[in-house]
Design a protein around this motif. Structure first.
Motif, mmCIF file in Angstrom:
data_model
loop_
_atom_site.group_PDB
_atom_site.id
_atom_site.type_symbol
_atom_site.label_atom_id
_atom_site.label_comp_id
_atom_site.label_asym_id
_atom_site.label_seq_id
_atom_site.Cartn_x
_atom_site.Cartn_y
_atom_site.Cartn_z
ATOM 1 N N LYS A 17 0.833 -1.202 0.000
ATOM 2 C CA LYS A 17 0.000 0.000 0.000
ATOM 3 C C LYS A 17 0.866 1.250 0.000
ATOM 4 O O LYS A 17 1.898 1.310 0.646
ATOM 5 C CB LYS A 17 -0.915 0.002 1.231
ATOM 6 N N ARG A 247 1.425 -5.516 4.406
ATOM 7 C CA ARG A 247 -0.013 -5.358 4.206
ATOM 8 C C ARG A 247 -0.250 -5.120 2.721
ATOM 9 O O ARG A 247 0.233 -4.128 2.161
ATOM 10 C CB ARG A 247 -0.560 -4.201 5.023
ATOM 11 N N TYR A 249 -3.051 -4.843 -0.605
ATOM 12 C CA TYR A 249 -4.422 -4.365 -0.769
ATOM 13 C C TYR A 249 -4.826 -4.408 -2.235
ATOM 14 O O TYR A 249 -3.999 -4.454 -3.136
ATOM 15 C CB TYR A 249 -4.561 -2.950 -0.216
ATOM 16 N N ASP A 250 -6.131 -4.423 -2.413
ATOM 17 C CA ASP A 250 -6.716 -4.387 -3.745
ATOM 18 C C ASP A 250 -6.900 -2.917 -4.119
ATOM 19 O O ASP A 250 -7.641 -2.189 -3.463
ATOM 20 C CB ASP A 250 -8.063 -5.118 -3.735
ATOM 21 N N GLY A 254 -10.038 -1.552 -2.315
ATOM 22 C CA GLY A 254 -9.486 -1.110 -1.048
ATOM 23 C C GLY A 254 -9.370 -2.211 -0.008
ATOM 24 O O GLY A 254 -8.901 -1.967 1.107
ATOM 25 N N GLU A 255 -9.759 -3.434 -0.346
ATOM 26 C CA GLU A 255 -9.652 -4.548 0.602
ATOM 27 C C GLU A 255 -8.193 -4.802 0.964
ATOM 28 O O GLU A 255 -7.322 -4.813 0.095
ATOM 29 C CB GLU A 255 -10.260 -5.805 -0.029
ATOM 30 N N GLU A 256 -7.929 -5.009 2.233
ATOM 31 C CA GLU A 256 -6.566 -5.199 2.710
ATOM 32 C C GLU A 256 -6.387 -6.587 3.335
ATOM 33 O O GLU A 256 -7.355 -7.213 3.781
ATOM 34 C CB GLU A 256 -6.206 -4.125 3.745
ATOM 35 N N ARG A 257 -5.115 -7.030 3.371
ATOM 36 C CA ARG A 257 -4.808 -8.321 3.963
ATOM 37 C C ARG A 257 -3.365 -8.316 4.457
ATOM 38 O O ARG A 257 -2.472 -7.824 3.765
ATOM 39 C CB ARG A 257 -5.022 -9.428 2.931
#
Length: 315
Positions: A17, A247, A249-250, A254-257
């Motif tokens: 990110k 981290r 993210y898409d 905005g999806e994070e993992r």
């Protein structure tokens, strides 16, 4: 969920990110335009003669190439009566001719956020490819339309003809930014509803579609368009420079993992990426859809020449 599932879900997989995008002020400088003239000259040489005959439509009219006969009906133009056939068969028959039309070429540019992720080279490359192939079409008197697509048709440049109109295409492409989510299936439903004249539909996209890249292509196929897929790929996405706990993210949703990136994970991820590319190519090949992988590391003019050599763009 396996790595390949993660890859299909995330439009910018294994990306840290905060990555930034650099934007070119002018993609279409004098050197670019000189290359366009060369490509147009090559296209005329490659697609002249017999191959140009493939562009004839199936409908009949007042062209110069004989197609068939039909019975005379009151009101028909007697100039098209076939008197030789009348002498042989004692029937009044009308000679039918094939009409040759300009080819309708639609450029569908993916402008979802994933196309501009990182340094933005995928979007710049896609714009150059669109402009170059559009110029070749204009030089061959084809009718060119350009649209931008995300999960909808976000922009449209109306149909145009003639080489001088390339500057109109330049302006349209310069103004096309990248944002929003990808859903080519939904976007193509709108596209086919807006464009009743069938033709060649050139999809220029990275094909990071969470709903499945197949849907958009199939919508075009089922509605009698001829899809031509330019799959824009950046090999650097298969080898992200990441290590340790990061981290990801898409960039579209905005999806994070949280992910722990090890050498083994990167190796498996690279394999999943290659498998996905092969899956796209298998799908297109199996359905006789023209497919071309457009690597951002290859100059646009070299890619266009490869397209010419392989065939399938101009009719």
């Amino acid at each position: 969920m396996g790595l390949l599932d993660v890859f299909k879900k995330a439009t910018a997989p294994l990306a840290r990110k905060g990555a930034s995008v650099n934007v070119d002020d002018d993609l279409f400088d004098d050197e670019f335009q000189r290359k366009l003239d060369y490509l147009a000259m090559v296209s005329r040489r490659v697609f002249s003669g017999a191959m140009r005959a493939e562009r004839r439509t199936k409908k009949t009219g007042s062209g110069v190439e004989f197609a068939d006969h039909r019975d005379y009906a009151p009101g028909d133009d007697i100039r098209y009566l076939d008197w030789a056939a009348y002498q042989r068969f004692d029937r009044l028959l009308i000679r039918l001719y094939e009409e040759e039309e300009d080819l309708a070429i639609y450029f569908i540019l993916d402008t979802s956020a994933s196309m501009a992720f990182g340094d933005g080279e995928k979007l710049r490359h896609a714009k150059r490819l669109c402009a170059a192939l559009a110029y070749v079409g204009l030089a061959n008197l084809d009718r060119i339309t350009v649209v931008t697509a995300t999960d909808e048709i976000s922009g449209r440049m109306p149909s145009t003809r003639g080489k001088a109109r390339i500057f109109r295409i330049f302006r349209f492409l310069r103004g096309a930014g990248a944002e929003g989510e990808t859903d080519l299936g939904e976007a193509m439903k709108t596209f086919v509803a807006q464009h009743k004249r069938r033709g060649l539909a050139v999809i220029v996209s990275d094909l990071y579609d969470p709903a499945g890249f197949e849907r958009g292509i199939n919508v075009l196929r089922y509605n009698k368009f001829e899809p031509f897929v330019l799959h824009v790929v950046d090999p650097r996405e298969a080898r992200p420079d990441l290590r340790g706990d990061v981290r990801v993210y898409d960039c579209e949703t905005g999806e994070e993992r949280e992910v722990t990136v090890t050498a083994k994970v990167l190796e498996r991820y690279g394999q999943a990426y290659e498998e996905y590319l092969e899956e796209v190519q298998r799908f297109c090949t199996g359905r006789q859809v023209s497919y071309f992988r457009a690597d951002v590391s290859v100059p646009f003019d070299e890619l266009i020449l490869r397209v010419f050599r392989r065939g399938g763009f101009l009719r």
